[in-house]
Write a protein that holds these residues in place. Structure first.
Motif, PDB file in Angstrom:
ATOM      1  N   CYS A  41       8.063  -0.400   4.039  1.00 24.34           N
ATOM      2  CA  CYS A  41       7.581   0.989   4.069  1.00 24.34           C
ATOM      3  C   CYS A  41       7.950   1.719   2.784  1.00 24.34           C
ATOM      4  CB  CYS A  41       8.157   1.718   5.280  1.00 24.34           C
ATOM      5  SG  CYS A  41       7.596   1.063   6.873  1.00 24.34           S
ATOM      6  N   ILE A  58       2.186   4.119  -3.543  1.00 25.11           N
ATOM      7  CA  ILE A  58       1.348   5.323  -3.479  1.00 25.11           C
ATOM      8  C   ILE A  58       1.768   6.299  -4.574  1.00 25.11           C
ATOM      9  CG2 ILE A  58       0.851   7.382  -2.097  1.00 25.11           C
ATOM     10  CD1 ILE A  58       1.021   5.517   0.388  1.00 25.11           C
ATOM     11  N   PHE A  89       1.262   7.799   5.644  1.00 21.16           N
ATOM     12  CA  PHE A  89       0.965   7.310   4.295  1.00 21.16           C
ATOM     13  C   PHE A  89      -0.183   8.088   3.660  1.00 21.16           C
ATOM     14  CE2 PHE A  89       2.750   3.619   6.608  1.00 21.16           C
ATOM     15  CZ  PHE A  89       3.874   3.397   5.829  1.00 21.16           C
ATOM     16  N   THR A  90      -1.240   8.341   4.416  1.00 24.47           N
ATOM     17  CA  THR A  90      -2.362   9.089   3.844  1.00 24.47           C
ATOM     18  C   THR A  90      -1.976  10.544   3.585  1.00 24.47           C
ATOM     19  OG1 THR A  90      -3.259   9.549   6.063  1.00 24.47           O
ATOM     20  CG2 THR A  90      -4.083   7.596   4.911  1.00 24.47           C
ATOM     21  N   ILE A 128      -0.643  -3.028  -1.691  1.00 23.28           N
ATOM     22  CA  ILE A 128      -0.362  -2.656  -0.302  1.00 23.28           C
ATOM     23  C   ILE A 128      -0.948  -3.690   0.643  1.00 23.28           C
ATOM     24  CG2 ILE A 128      -0.902  -0.944   1.489  1.00 23.28           C
ATOM     25  CD1 ILE A 128      -0.711   1.189  -0.748  1.00 23.28           C
ATOM     26  N   PHE A 137      10.307  10.982   2.936  1.00 24.59           N
ATOM     27  CA  PHE A 137       9.824  10.217   4.089  1.00 24.59           C
ATOM     28  C   PHE A 137      10.987   9.511   4.776  1.00 24.59           C
ATOM     29  CE2 PHE A 137       9.153   7.842   0.178  1.00 24.59           C
ATOM     30  CZ  PHE A 137       9.673   6.577   0.431  1.00 24.59           C
ATOM     31  N   ILE A 147       5.466   0.561   0.111  1.00 29.29           N
ATOM     32  CA  ILE A 147       4.130   1.151   0.266  1.00 29.29           C
ATOM     33  C   ILE A 147       4.132   2.595  -0.227  1.00 29.29           C
ATOM     34  CG2 ILE A 147       2.385   1.879   1.944  1.00 29.29           C
ATOM     35  CD1 ILE A 147       3.153  -0.612   3.595  1.00 29.29           C
ATOM     36  N   MET A 148       5.144   3.366   0.172  1.00 26.99           N
ATOM     37  CA  MET A 148       5.226   4.752  -0.284  1.00 26.99           C
ATOM     38  C   MET A 148       5.413   4.831  -1.804  1.00 26.99           C
ATOM     39  SD  MET A 148       4.823   7.258   1.817  1.00 26.99           S
ATOM     40  CE  MET A 148       5.022   7.867   3.500  1.00 26.99           C
ATOM     41  N   LEU A 207      -5.371   0.641   5.460  1.00 23.89           N
ATOM     42  CA  LEU A 207      -4.393   0.619   6.553  1.00 23.89           C
ATOM     43  C   LEU A 207      -5.062   0.339   7.895  1.00 23.89           C
ATOM     44  CD1 LEU A 207      -2.271   3.687   5.399  1.00 23.89           C
ATOM     45  CD2 LEU A 207      -1.615   1.284   5.252  1.00 23.89           C
ATOM     46  N   GLN A 233       9.676  11.455  -4.961  1.00 27.02           N
ATOM     47  CA  GLN A 233       9.848  11.039  -3.573  1.00 27.02           C
ATOM     48  C   GLN A 233      11.326  10.893  -3.249  1.00 27.02           C
ATOM     49  OE1 GLN A 233       7.751   7.261  -3.404  1.00 27.02           O
ATOM     50  NE2 GLN A 233       5.809   8.253  -2.924  1.00 27.02           N
ATOM     51  N   PHE A 239       0.089  10.591   0.416  1.00 26.99           N
ATOM     52  CA  PHE A 239      -0.786  10.379  -0.736  1.00 26.99           C
ATOM     53  C   PHE A 239      -1.457  11.688  -1.141  1.00 26.99           C
ATOM     54  CE2 PHE A 239      -4.478   7.452  -2.323  1.00 26.99           C
ATOM     55  CZ  PHE A 239      -4.054   7.613  -3.627  1.00 26.99           C
ATOM     56  N   VAL A 284       7.756   8.353   9.070  1.00 23.54           N
ATOM     57  CA  VAL A 284       6.917   7.152   9.125  1.00 23.54           C
ATOM     58  C   VAL A 284       7.063   6.533  10.513  1.00 23.54           C
ATOM     59  CG1 VAL A 284       6.366   4.932   8.069  1.00 23.54           C
ATOM     60  CG2 VAL A 284       7.194   6.816   6.650  1.00 23.54           C
TER      61      VAL A 284
END
Length: 628
Positions: free
Chosen positions: A227, A234, A105-106, A210, A120, A230-231, A166, A248, A109, A98
């Motif tokens: 961060c 997702i 992030f995309t 988000i 991450f 946000i992850m 974003l 994750q 996803f 990151v």
């Protein structure tokens, strides 16, 4: 092979039916049919070039549960999903740094929606590169045709919506409206990966959360926990209301106190979405650890794992520095595979207790190697991922049932690794492939090990008698069959005590054979010594193990780490009991409790005529690794 001779574990058959059996006419596959599909696709889709004799040998290896391709391969090979998506459809592991406000992030996803677990890295030197977000950016749902963006009913459409959210906060500073009326309704079937759609509401919820996080910064940079959230959101979008799973791992700094308190449930206010990830910290010397690191080891929070990037870059097997891996920047969710930025990799499994000779071990490893090698060479629609995967050709041929195997069986591993290294040189030269930067691993093997009923990976048996909890999509025919057979079934409970009615937990009473090495028979140090040996004998990637410990062992653990940590790449810990996890996958029970539960159920050994779709396509049943 007569299906009655397949050496299933106690929950092997329902796990196979739940996880890997595809539709086959008016029913779902039986194991020989799944194996036939996979073996055929190894030639048709991967180009392995197996002769008829070789195909028969690979088929026999899998039918007798001596070795299997990865769970992703069992589910996807032979489908048009592999033809359309290529490499990502078969990859177990993925990792991203990151250090950019949008792409990590995309990318995560998309990989999560394709079924890969995603690691991450949110260390300060990475997230410090992110710009300060704009605030007061208004993102609004407007389900009309004049919305600024009408979300297509596709994976790409969902990713594009996140991309626009974003960009609004980090690039333009301007809000927008979006419409979701094209997205299929909740409960609609999903072709390709199977299961049913979650509808648009979870996507909308996630985008708004988000946006709320980004708007809250008011001129500040994102923190590691921002961060992380946000992850995790997702990941929650991917899993919420659906049958897919989202695994994750977050990797942060060893002195980041804010990050280390992110899953301290005794401090309260822990968002439910933080269940999506395991959390670990990077350090090369445990003296670097912040005192808060050990606070989560008292049963009041999740004990964070340890990641040694220095060791991962420096060596393959312990002390073998002639296969350095300098590009490693993080790990996959169960921390057995060190990975570079945007890298993915594939896995396979050898059932060591079922191997009868050293020669058979070499044969099984050789066939699994060839399948993995060719899978790594197929196309990928993501350029940065294709580049690094085709360069590194990283795979992880694992062993499971290690502590159930004999000492003779374990002694074969070191020589077999040397054989595989030589074979890789010859085969890569023959086919025009780069040599693989890494070949072997030990993963938790939470699902594949259940097929044969062997101890998972390098772990001891949790206990002689235990409850194995398996998550399934609510109201699928398999859940209904479990209820009819008398198995306890309940809804998943969130951190805050609320119930998730989209997923149910089925409890299976289980036991290991007499003489199996149990966690109660091993101290935490005994288990750590197993990591040390496997890192030396077999795994040139890492050894993923959750060390079961008791509180009185913490001082001994710290001392062992001080003396041995330089040669450990990753390790995580969990209190054997009183760990605070609700509905844990494993729960120790007495023999009397096991017998009582067993009398109340009819074992699921044949499920004929039932139509049900995929309910899980990876080995991580929650954000945590399967053994947890």
């Amino acid at each position: 092979m007569d299906t009655s001779t397949i050496p299933w574990g106690e929950v092997g058959y329902p796990v196979f039916k739940r996880t890997y059996a595809r539709k086959f006419g008016e029913r779902t596959e039986e194991w020989p049919e799944t194996v036939d599909r996979v073996v055929k696709a190894c030639n048709d889709q991967l180009g392995c070039g197996f002769t008829e004799k070789e195909g028969d040998e690979l088929r026999e290896i899998m039918l007798s549960l001596k070795g299997t391709v990865a769970g992703r391969f069992l589910w996807q090979l032979g489908t048009d999903t592999v033809d359309r998506l290529g490499l990502p459809s078969l990859q177990n592991c993925a990792f991203v740094v990151v250090d950019d406000p949008i792409r990590p992030f995309t990318w995560a996803f998309e990989m999560l929606m394709l079924g890969s677990g995603v690691g991450f890295n949110i260390q300060r030197h990475n997230i410090g590169k992110l710009p300060v977000p704009y605030t007061n950016v208004k993102i609004e749902r407007k389900d009309t045709n004049d919305a600024d963006f009408i979300v297509p009913d596709s994976r790409e459409g969902w990713v594009e919506l996140l991309n626009r959210v974003l960009e609004a906060s980090f690039v333009t500073g301007k809000g927008f409206t979006f419409a979701t009326h094209l997205i299929r309704s909740k409960g609609s079937p999903i072709k390709g990966f199977g299961g049913t759609a979650s509808g648009p509401e979870d996507l909308v919820w996630g985008m708004m959360e988000i946006n709320k996080i980004l708007n809250s910064k008011w001129g500040d940079n994102l923190s590691s926990v921002d961060c992380l959230d946000i992850m995790n959101i997702i990941g929650r979008i991917v899993v919420a209301g659906n049958v897919r799973r989202s695994a994750q791992i977050a990797i942060g700094d060893a002195d980041d106190e804010l990050y280390m308190n992110a899953k301290r449930w005794d401090l309260g206010n822990i968002p439910n979405w933080r269940a999506m990830s395991n959390n670990s910290v990077v350090c090369s010397d445990i003296s670097q650890l912040h005192p808060s690191f050990w606070e989560g080891y008292s049963g009041n929070g999740e004990p964070y794992g340890l990641i040694n990037l220095d060791a991962s870059r420096r060596m393959g097997r312990t002390h073998e520095t002639w296969y350095p891996d300098p590009g490693v920047q993080g790990f996959n969710p169960c921390a057995e595979q060190g990975l570079a930025n945007f890298e993915t990799c594939c896995l396979a499994e050898i059932y060591l207790p079922n191997i009868t000779s050293y020669e058979e071990l070499r044969k099984v490893a050789r066939y699994l190697y060839r399948v993995n090698k060719h899978s790594l060479a197929i196309k990928c629609a993501v350029p940065e991922t294709e580049d690094i995967v085709h360069k590194n050709m990283r795979m992880g041929i694992g062993v499971t049932g290690y502590l159930q195997a004999t000492e003779e069986q374990r002694s074969w591993l070191s020589d077999c690794y040397v054989y595989l290294r030589e074979y890789d040189k010859e085969y890569s030269s023959l086919c025009g492939f780069p040599e693989s930067v890494k070949l072997t691993t030990v993963k938790p093997s939470g699902t594949l090990s259940l097929l044969a009923g062997v101890t998972p990976g390098a772990h001891p048996a949790y206990s002689q008698y235990y409850i194995r909890r398996i998550r399934m999509a609510s109201n699928t025919p398999l859940v209904l069959a479990a209820k009819k057979s008398g198995y306890p079934v309940e809804f998943v409970r969130n951190f805050d005590g609320t119930e998730d009615h989209s997923t149910e937990v089925v409890s299976f009473p289980c036991k290991f054979p007499e003489g199996t090495k149990l966690a109660n028979d091993m101290t935490a140090i005994d288990q750590l010594e197993v990591i040390k040996r496997l890192q030396k004998d077999w795994s040139d990637n890492a050894v993923s193990v959750t060390i079961y410990y008791r509180l009185h062992e913490l001082d001994a653990i710290k001392e062992w780490l001080r003396e041995n940590y330089a040669n450990v790449k990753s390790v995580s810990f969990l209190l054997h009991n009183d760990h605070g996890f609700d509905q844990a996958p494993l729960e120790e029970i007495t023999k009397a409790k096991y017998e009582e539960m067993s009398k109340s159920v009819t074992p699921l050994v044949s499920i004929d005529g039932i139509l049900f779709d995929d309910v899980s396509i990876d080995d991580c049943d929650t954000g945590a690794c399967p053994v947890r």
